[in-house]
Design a protein around this motif. Sequence first.
Motif, PDB file in Angstrom:
ATOM      1  N   LEU A  54       0.802  -1.221   0.000  1.00  0.00           N
ATOM      2  CA  LEU A  54       0.000   0.000   0.000  1.00  0.00           C
ATOM      3  C   LEU A  54       0.835   1.271   0.000  1.00  0.00           C
ATOM      4  CD1 LEU A  54      -2.990  -0.894   2.337  1.00  0.00           C
ATOM      5  CD2 LEU A  54      -2.973  -0.659  -0.148  1.00  0.00           C
ATOM      6  N   GLN A  55       2.022   1.227   0.599  1.00  0.00           N
ATOM      7  CA  GLN A  55       2.859   2.431   0.609  1.00  0.00           C
ATOM      8  C   GLN A  55       3.211   2.892  -0.808  1.00  0.00           C
ATOM      9  OE1 GLN A  55       6.034   1.316   3.210  1.00  0.00           O
ATOM     10  NE2 GLN A  55       5.002   2.110   5.029  1.00  0.00           N
ATOM     11  N   PRO A  56       3.782   2.019  -1.658  1.00  0.00           N
ATOM     12  CA  PRO A  56       4.045   2.493  -3.026  1.00  0.00           C
ATOM     13  C   PRO A  56       2.773   2.742  -3.832  1.00  0.00           C
ATOM     14  CG  PRO A  56       4.839   0.241  -2.752  1.00  0.00           C
ATOM     15  CD  PRO A  56       4.355   0.710  -1.431  1.00  0.00           C
ATOM     16  N   LEU A  57       1.690   2.033  -3.514  1.00  0.00           N
ATOM     17  CA  LEU A  57       0.425   2.247  -4.231  1.00  0.00           C
ATOM     18  C   LEU A  57      -0.085   3.663  -4.003  1.00  0.00           C
ATOM     19  CD1 LEU A  57      -1.863   0.787  -5.898  1.00  0.00           C
ATOM     20  CD2 LEU A  57      -3.011   0.541  -3.708  1.00  0.00           C
ATOM     21  N   VAL A  58      -0.120   4.089  -2.757  1.00  0.00           N
ATOM     22  CA  VAL A  58      -0.601   5.438  -2.444  1.00  0.00           C
ATOM     23  C   VAL A  58       0.342   6.484  -3.032  1.00  0.00           C
ATOM     24  CG1 VAL A  58      -1.018   7.055  -0.545  1.00  0.00           C
ATOM     25  CG2 VAL A  58      -1.880   4.722  -0.399  1.00  0.00           C
ATOM     26  N   PHE A  59       1.641   6.247  -2.909  1.00  0.00           N
ATOM     27  CA  PHE A  59       2.613   7.191  -3.464  1.00  0.00           C
ATOM     28  C   PHE A  59       2.458   7.316  -4.977  1.00  0.00           C
ATOM     29  CE2 PHE A  59       6.747   8.072  -5.388  1.00  0.00           C
ATOM     30  CZ  PHE A  59       6.999   9.319  -4.831  1.00  0.00           C
ATOM     31  N   CYS A  60       2.358   6.199  -5.672  1.00  0.00           N
ATOM     32  CA  CYS A  60       2.202   6.229  -7.134  1.00  0.00           C
ATOM     33  C   CYS A  60       0.902   6.907  -7.527  1.00  0.00           C
ATOM     34  CB  CYS A  60       2.238   4.821  -7.711  1.00  0.00           C
ATOM     35  SG  CYS A  60       3.857   4.097  -7.804  1.00  0.00           S
ATOM     36  N   PHE A  61      -0.174   6.604  -6.825  1.00  0.00           N
ATOM     37  CA  PHE A  61      -1.460   7.209  -7.166  1.00  0.00           C
ATOM     38  C   PHE A  61      -1.410   8.722  -6.983  1.00  0.00           C
ATOM     39  CE2 PHE A  61      -5.785   8.579  -6.009  1.00  0.00           C
ATOM     40  CZ  PHE A  61      -6.408   8.300  -7.207  1.00  0.00           C
ATOM     41  N   LEU A  62      -0.869   9.184  -5.863  1.00  0.00           N
ATOM     42  CA  LEU A  62      -0.781  10.626  -5.639  1.00  0.00           C
ATOM     43  C   LEU A  62       0.156  11.286  -6.650  1.00  0.00           C
ATOM     44  CD1 LEU A  62      -0.686  10.786  -1.735  1.00  0.00           C
ATOM     45  CD2 LEU A  62      -2.591  11.324  -3.261  1.00  0.00           C
ATOM     46  N   ALA A  63       1.252  10.614  -6.978  1.00  0.00           N
ATOM     47  CA  ALA A  63       2.189  11.180  -7.954  1.00  0.00           C
ATOM     48  C   ALA A  63       1.546  11.278  -9.338  1.00  0.00           C
ATOM     49  CB  ALA A  63       3.453  10.328  -8.017  1.00  0.00           C
ATOM     50  N   SER A  73      -8.179   6.343 -15.313  1.00  0.00           N
ATOM     51  CA  SER A  73      -7.037   6.328 -16.224  1.00  0.00           C
ATOM     52  C   SER A  73      -5.747   5.885 -15.560  1.00  0.00           C
ATOM     53  CB  SER A  73      -6.831   7.727 -16.810  1.00  0.00           C
ATOM     54  OG  SER A  73      -7.990   8.150 -17.467  1.00  0.00           O
ATOM     55  N   VAL A  74      -5.578   6.210 -14.291  1.00  0.00           N
ATOM     56  CA  VAL A  74      -4.299   6.040 -13.611  1.00  0.00           C
ATOM     57  C   VAL A  74      -4.227   4.747 -12.791  1.00  0.00           C
ATOM     58  CG1 VAL A  74      -2.950   7.076 -11.733  1.00  0.00           C
ATOM     59  CG2 VAL A  74      -3.764   8.482 -13.580  1.00  0.00           C
ATOM     60  N   ALA A  75      -5.341   4.244 -12.312  1.00  0.00           N
ATOM     61  CA  ALA A  75      -5.338   3.110 -11.381  1.00  0.00           C
ATOM     62  C   ALA A  75      -4.645   1.855 -11.921  1.00  0.00           C
ATOM     63  CB  ALA A  75      -6.762   2.788 -10.940  1.00  0.00           C
ATOM     64  N   PRO A  76      -4.880   1.437 -13.163  1.00  0.00           N
ATOM     65  CA  PRO A  76      -4.198   0.215 -13.620  1.00  0.00           C
ATOM     66  C   PRO A  76      -2.676   0.327 -13.614  1.00  0.00           C
ATOM     67  CG  PRO A  76      -5.996   0.754 -15.101  1.00  0.00           C
ATOM     68  CD  PRO A  76      -5.850   1.899 -14.164  1.00  0.00           C
ATOM     69  N   VAL A  77      -2.164   1.451 -14.057  1.00  0.00           N
ATOM     70  CA  VAL A  77      -0.718   1.649 -14.071  1.00  0.00           C
ATOM     71  C   VAL A  77      -0.184   1.732 -12.643  1.00  0.00           C
ATOM     72  CG1 VAL A  77       1.118   3.222 -14.812  1.00  0.00           C
ATOM     73  CG2 VAL A  77      -0.835   2.798 -16.292  1.00  0.00           C
ATOM     74  N   THR A  78      -0.930   2.379 -11.774  1.00  0.00           N
ATOM     75  CA  THR A  78      -0.514   2.511 -10.387  1.00  0.00           C
ATOM     76  C   THR A  78      -0.416   1.152  -9.714  1.00  0.00           C
ATOM     77  OG1 THR A  78      -1.587   4.665 -10.272  1.00  0.00           O
ATOM     78  CG2 THR A  78      -1.143   3.581  -8.201  1.00  0.00           C
ATOM     79  N   VAL A  79      -1.417   0.317  -9.906  1.00  0.00           N
ATOM     80  CA  VAL A  79      -1.399  -1.015  -9.293  1.00  0.00           C
ATOM     81  C   VAL A  79      -0.244  -1.850  -9.858  1.00  0.00           C
ATOM     82  CG1 VAL A  79      -2.692  -3.167  -9.051  1.00  0.00           C
ATOM     83  CG2 VAL A  79      -3.847  -0.999  -8.719  1.00  0.00           C
ATOM     84  N   LEU A  80      -0.042  -1.772 -11.152  1.00  0.00           N
ATOM     85  CA  LEU A  80       1.046  -2.524 -11.768  1.00  0.00           C
ATOM     86  C   LEU A  80       2.407  -2.091 -11.234  1.00  0.00           C
ATOM     87  CD1 LEU A  80       2.067  -4.538 -13.938  1.00  0.00           C
ATOM     88  CD2 LEU A  80       2.163  -2.587 -15.489  1.00  0.00           C
ATOM     89  N   LEU A  81       2.668  -0.805 -11.228  1.00  0.00           N
ATOM     90  CA  LEU A  81       3.969  -0.324 -10.764  1.00  0.00           C
ATOM     91  C   LEU A  81       4.205  -0.613  -9.288  1.00  0.00           C
ATOM     92  CD1 LEU A  81       4.367   3.073 -12.622  1.00  0.00           C
ATOM     93  CD2 LEU A  81       5.572   0.944 -13.029  1.00  0.00           C
ATOM     94  N   SER A  82       3.183  -0.435  -8.470  1.00  0.00           N
ATOM     95  CA  SER A  82       3.367  -0.703  -7.044  1.00  0.00           C
ATOM     96  C   SER A  82       3.536  -2.196  -6.781  1.00  0.00           C
ATOM     97  CB  SER A  82       2.213  -0.131  -6.225  1.00  0.00           C
ATOM     98  OG  SER A  82       0.993  -0.682  -6.644  1.00  0.00           O
ATOM     99  N   THR A  83       2.885  -3.042  -7.561  1.00  0.00           N
ATOM    100  CA  THR A  83       3.079  -4.487  -7.420  1.00  0.00           C
ATOM    101  C   THR A  83       4.505  -4.864  -7.782  1.00  0.00           C
ATOM    102  OG1 THR A  83       0.768  -4.915  -7.944  1.00  0.00           O
ATOM    103  CG2 THR A  83       2.277  -6.752  -8.176  1.00  0.00           C
ATOM    104  N   LEU A  84       4.975  -4.373  -8.904  1.00  0.00           N
ATOM    105  CA  LEU A  84       6.344  -4.672  -9.331  1.00  0.00           C
ATOM    106  C   LEU A  84       7.366  -4.162  -8.314  1.00  0.00           C
ATOM    107  CD1 LEU A  84       6.152  -3.925 -13.154  1.00  0.00           C
ATOM    108  CD2 LEU A  84       6.367  -6.153 -12.049  1.00  0.00           C
ATOM    109  N   TYR A  85       7.150  -2.960  -7.831  1.00  0.00           N
ATOM    110  CA  TYR A  85       8.103  -2.381  -6.883  1.00  0.00           C
ATOM    111  C   TYR A  85       8.116  -3.143  -5.561  1.00  0.00           C
ATOM    112  CZ  TYR A  85      10.336   0.835  -3.695  1.00  0.00           C
ATOM    113  OH  TYR A  85      11.159   1.377  -2.740  1.00  0.00           O
TER     114      TYR A  85
END
Length: 174
Positions: free
Chosen positions: A40-49, A90-102
């Motif tokens: 959740l930490q990178p998920l929230v950060f990516c979403f806000l960014a 628009s942003v949620a799929p990319v956010t979930v993907l990047l935070s999962t990978l990270y």
Amino acid sequence: VVAYVIQMVLLLGMILSPPLVLTYFTRCKIMEKYVLKNFLQPLVFCFLAFCSLWIVMDLLDNLSNFRENHIPMSTILLFYAKLIPFIYVSVAPVTVLLSTLYSLGRMSRSNEIISMLGAGKSMGQVLRPVFIVGAYASFLGMAANYHWAPLAEGNKKSLLEDVKEKMNKNIMTL
């Protein structure tokens, strides 16, 4: 009639989902809470960014129009607050993907996943929080895309058309 029923089911799901999510979190075991926190930490950060980048880019495109028509800052803030469902879709799929990978990459680098598997947990048990958050994000995206995102996009288009009409009227009067 079917569209109305789907809309009501999605709205009811949105209302009931926060208590269900909190119930899941309170019943999680320590390992699930740890994986959830690391995810959740990178998920929230990516979403806000990504939301910030989207808003800044859109604001750079439209700031001159807002300034020329003397639109107050409160109206601009309300405009972008109403645009959040569209941005989320628009942003949620990319956010979930990047935070999962990270998060999984970070846990793999420090051999935490191997330790969890060595403790007798299956890969499904280790990744269950990630799957649940991904499913929840998909549900929120579906609910937002069904009703709120098209309204937000329509509001954006109507406000920008009003601004352009005012600009054309000002040019005609000169």
